[in-house]
Design a protein around this motif. Structure first.
Motif, PDB file in Angstrom:
ATOM      1  N   LEU A 137      43.767  41.465  42.414  1.00  0.00           N
ATOM      2  CA  LEU A 137      42.803  42.537  42.621  1.00  0.00           C
ATOM      3  C   LEU A 137      41.409  41.957  42.746  1.00  0.00           C
ATOM      4  O   LEU A 137      41.056  41.017  42.035  1.00  0.00           O
ATOM      5  CB  LEU A 137      42.844  43.520  41.442  1.00  0.00           C
ATOM      6  CG  LEU A 137      41.942  44.753  41.566  1.00  0.00           C
ATOM      7  CD1 LEU A 137      42.484  45.731  42.602  1.00  0.00           C
ATOM      8  CD2 LEU A 137      41.799  45.471  40.222  1.00  0.00           C
ATOM      9  N   PHE A 138      40.629  42.511  43.658  1.00  0.00           N
ATOM     10  CA  PHE A 138      39.207  42.155  43.740  1.00  0.00           C
ATOM     11  C   PHE A 138      38.361  43.422  43.697  1.00  0.00           C
ATOM     12  O   PHE A 138      38.698  44.421  44.345  1.00  0.00           O
ATOM     13  CB  PHE A 138      38.891  41.378  45.028  1.00  0.00           C
ATOM     14  CG  PHE A 138      37.426  41.042  45.128  1.00  0.00           C
ATOM     15  CD1 PHE A 138      36.911  39.907  44.522  1.00  0.00           C
ATOM     16  CD2 PHE A 138      36.543  41.908  45.780  1.00  0.00           C
ATOM     17  CE1 PHE A 138      35.544  39.629  44.554  1.00  0.00           C
ATOM     18  CE2 PHE A 138      35.175  41.631  45.826  1.00  0.00           C
ATOM     19  CZ  PHE A 138      34.675  40.488  45.211  1.00  0.00           C
ATOM     20  N   LEU A 139      37.272  43.368  42.959  1.00  0.00           N
ATOM     21  CA  LEU A 139      36.287  44.457  42.978  1.00  0.00           C
ATOM     22  C   LEU A 139      34.914  43.883  42.657  1.00  0.00           C
ATOM     23  O   LEU A 139      34.800  42.967  41.842  1.00  0.00           O
ATOM     24  CB  LEU A 139      36.644  45.551  41.956  1.00  0.00           C
ATOM     25  CG  LEU A 139      36.547  45.229  40.468  1.00  0.00           C
ATOM     26  CD1 LEU A 139      36.410  46.498  39.658  1.00  0.00           C
ATOM     27  CD2 LEU A 139      37.759  44.453  39.987  1.00  0.00           C
ATOM     28  N   PRO A 140      33.864  44.363  43.326  1.00  0.00           N
ATOM     29  CA  PRO A 140      32.509  43.908  42.984  1.00  0.00           C
ATOM     30  C   PRO A 140      32.029  44.579  41.703  1.00  0.00           C
ATOM     31  O   PRO A 140      32.365  45.728  41.437  1.00  0.00           O
ATOM     32  CB  PRO A 140      31.665  44.365  44.187  1.00  0.00           C
ATOM     33  CG  PRO A 140      32.418  45.503  44.784  1.00  0.00           C
ATOM     34  CD  PRO A 140      33.871  45.293  44.469  1.00  0.00           C
ATOM     35  N   THR A 176      36.232  39.135  40.506  1.00  0.00           N
ATOM     36  CA  THR A 176      35.063  39.975  40.755  1.00  0.00           C
ATOM     37  C   THR A 176      33.888  39.093  41.132  1.00  0.00           C
ATOM     38  O   THR A 176      34.005  37.857  41.178  1.00  0.00           O
ATOM     39  CB  THR A 176      34.739  40.850  39.512  1.00  0.00           C
ATOM     40  OG1 THR A 176      33.739  41.799  39.870  1.00  0.00           O
ATOM     41  CG2 THR A 176      34.273  40.027  38.324  1.00  0.00           C
ATOM     42  N   CYS A 177      32.765  39.717  41.454  1.00  0.00           N
ATOM     43  CA  CYS A 177      31.526  38.969  41.659  1.00  0.00           C
ATOM     44  C   CYS A 177      30.411  39.842  41.121  1.00  0.00           C
ATOM     45  O   CYS A 177      30.566  41.055  40.981  1.00  0.00           O
ATOM     46  CB  CYS A 177      31.307  38.646  43.129  1.00  0.00           C
ATOM     47  SG  CYS A 177      30.983  40.095  44.138  1.00  0.00           S
ATOM     48  N   LYS A 201      32.105  32.843  42.844  1.00  0.00           N
ATOM     49  CA  LYS A 201      30.697  32.508  43.046  1.00  0.00           C
ATOM     50  C   LYS A 201      30.297  32.731  44.498  1.00  0.00           C
ATOM     51  O   LYS A 201      31.088  32.553  45.416  1.00  0.00           O
ATOM     52  CB  LYS A 201      30.452  31.047  42.672  1.00  0.00           C
ATOM     53  CG  LYS A 201      30.701  30.792  41.204  1.00  0.00           C
ATOM     54  CD  LYS A 201      29.810  29.696  40.667  1.00  0.00           C
ATOM     55  CE  LYS A 201      30.049  29.470  39.180  1.00  0.00           C
ATOM     56  NZ  LYS A 201      29.912  30.687  38.370  1.00  0.00           N
ATOM     57  N   SER A 202      29.043  33.104  44.657  1.00  0.00           N
ATOM     58  CA  SER A 202      28.510  33.323  45.994  1.00  0.00           C
ATOM     59  C   SER A 202      27.609  32.151  46.356  1.00  0.00           C
ATOM     60  O   SER A 202      26.888  31.639  45.498  1.00  0.00           O
ATOM     61  CB  SER A 202      27.704  34.617  45.985  1.00  0.00           C
ATOM     62  OG  SER A 202      26.919  34.687  47.137  1.00  0.00           O
ATOM     63  N   VAL A 256      31.409  37.905  49.552  1.00  0.00           N
ATOM     64  CA  VAL A 256      31.847  36.902  48.570  1.00  0.00           C
ATOM     65  C   VAL A 256      33.363  36.704  48.684  1.00  0.00           C
ATOM     66  O   VAL A 256      33.851  35.566  48.708  1.00  0.00           O
ATOM     67  CB  VAL A 256      31.438  37.295  47.135  1.00  0.00           C
ATOM     68  CG1 VAL A 256      32.018  36.326  46.117  1.00  0.00           C
ATOM     69  CG2 VAL A 256      29.918  37.351  47.000  1.00  0.00           C
ATOM     70  N   LEU A 257      34.107  37.804  48.791  1.00  0.00           N
ATOM     71  CA  LEU A 257      35.564  37.679  48.914  1.00  0.00           C
ATOM     72  C   LEU A 257      35.932  36.867  50.168  1.00  0.00           C
ATOM     73  O   LEU A 257      36.815  36.006  50.112  1.00  0.00           O
ATOM     74  CB  LEU A 257      36.204  39.080  48.969  1.00  0.00           C
ATOM     75  CG  LEU A 257      37.720  39.136  49.140  1.00  0.00           C
ATOM     76  CD1 LEU A 257      38.454  38.406  48.011  1.00  0.00           C
ATOM     77  CD2 LEU A 257      38.218  40.597  49.202  1.00  0.00           C
ATOM     78  N   MET A 258      35.254  37.114  51.283  1.00  0.00           N
ATOM     79  CA  MET A 258      35.574  36.391  52.524  1.00  0.00           C
ATOM     80  C   MET A 258      35.246  34.896  52.403  1.00  0.00           C
ATOM     81  O   MET A 258      35.886  34.071  53.025  1.00  0.00           O
ATOM     82  CB  MET A 258      34.847  37.012  53.736  1.00  0.00           C
ATOM     83  CG  MET A 258      35.278  38.426  54.083  1.00  0.00           C
ATOM     84  SD  MET A 258      37.048  38.788  53.969  1.00  0.00           S
ATOM     85  CE  MET A 258      37.652  37.904  55.386  1.00  0.00           C
ATOM     86  N   GLU A 259      34.247  34.567  51.570  1.00  0.00           N
ATOM     87  CA  GLU A 259      33.935  33.141  51.341  1.00  0.00           C
ATOM     88  C   GLU A 259      35.100  32.424  50.662  1.00  0.00           C
ATOM     89  O   GLU A 259      35.276  31.229  50.812  1.00  0.00           O
ATOM     90  CB  GLU A 259      32.709  33.007  50.410  1.00  0.00           C
ATOM     91  CG  GLU A 259      31.377  32.934  51.111  1.00  0.00           C
ATOM     92  CD  GLU A 259      30.266  32.546  50.126  1.00  0.00           C
ATOM     93  OE1 GLU A 259      30.366  31.470  49.491  1.00  0.00           O
ATOM     94  OE2 GLU A 259      29.311  33.333  49.993  1.00  0.00           O
TER      95      GLU A 259
END
Ligand SMILES: *Cc1c(COP(=O)(O)O)cnc(C)c1O
Length: 290
Positions: free
Chosen positions: A161-164, A184-185, A213-214, A253-256
């Protein structure tokens, strides 16, 4: 009041498959994320409570959702804010306008937290900025259970799962109840800030989400051309409108990291579309100035 489960949809973006948990359409009156956080207050009786006291920014999704909660419960809602631009006072839009329509009393003060404490009495419910508090766990646990059912029903292999995050409350409580990894970020402060927020909720910080990390530093609420670009691209390719405060940072950030993350991504859409009205106006004004 109970919410029906929000849908889980399959989408394609750039080269990858993403499942999107559509908490943005969970309920018309609440922002998805805040509906989960304030679900506890919606489903329990508070016979001695007469008002909600809270504080935060003048376009906060939490502020709007609290105005809905107060209206349903026939409570007063007093909200402390450190700055209300004259332009907004004269031309109310977005969360600010709708919260006022729901009867919110807003107080502008430089010491919004301390002043809000003065109003705390036995008959007031005090809500931390953004709903960073233990009661939020109740509704977020329900979301974790829904996700677990969605994953089993859909048969998703190696999901994560990803969420900002803002305060990180949603990510922290989701990881507590999910067996899959939660990434997350931070959209509000740096990664230290996010860890500090988590420690306030759970001092031992066992089982915390993983922070991606961004390579770029984003300042909360600021306008970035790459944010507007990915927001438009997401809308055009998926037909899904995301929020403009958290989601563009989250997706960038997710695409990075997407190529190095193992498994199938599930992105949690946390709603917040009422907040887009003022953000879109700001992006349009910015485009005119270029
Ligand atoms: C409040 C909010 C967040 C942040 O949630 P936290 O639990 O504070 O991390 C993210 N997205 C949207 C749309 C929100 O309204």
């Amino acid at each position: 009041m109970q919410f029906s489960p929000s849908p889980l949809e399959q989408h394609f973006f750039r080269d990858d498959t993403f499942y999107i948990k559509r908490d943005d359409i969970l309920n018309n009156d609440f922002s998805g994320n805040k509906a989960r956080k304030f679900h506890y207050f919606l489903t329990h009786n508070f016979s001695s409570i007469k008002r909600i006291i809270s504080y935060g920014s003048n376009q906060s999704n939490a502020m709007y959702s609290l105005s809905v909660l107060a209206k349903r419960k026939h409570w007063e809602f007093i909200y402390f804010c450190d700055h209300i631009p004259n332009f907004l006072r004269q031309n109310p839009i977005g969360n600010y306008a709708y919260a006022l329509q729901n009867g919110m009393k807003i107080i502008e003060t430089k010491s919004r937290y301390l002043d809000s404490l003065q109003y705390r009495r036995k008959d007031s419910l005090f809500i931390e900025e953004g709903g960073r508090q233990s009661e939020s766990e109740w509704g977020i646990k329900r979301l974790a259970e829904e996700l677990t059912e969605d994953i089993a029903k859909t048969g998703i292999k190696d999901p994560y799962l990803f969420l900002p995050s803002g305060t990180g409350t949603t990510a922290l409580f989701l990881q507590k109840y999910l067996t899959i990894p939660v990434f997350t970020c931070s959209c509000v402060g740096d990664d230290d800030y996010l860890q500090k927020q988590w420690k306030m909720l759970s001092p031992d910080l066992k089982n915390a989400p993983l922070i991606l990390k961004s390579s770029k530093k984003y300042h909360y609420g600021k306008l970035y051309s790459e944010s507007y670009a990915i927001w438009n691209e997401l809308q055009e390719t998926m037909g899904v409108t995301f929020d403009l405060m958290y989601d563009p940072v989250g997706w960038n950030v997710l695409m990075e990291h997407i190529k190095t993350l193992q498994g199938t991504p599930i992105y949690l859409h946390q709603g917040g579309l009422l907040g887009n009205i003022s953000m879109e106006e700001r992006y349009k004004r910015k485009a005119n100035m270029l």
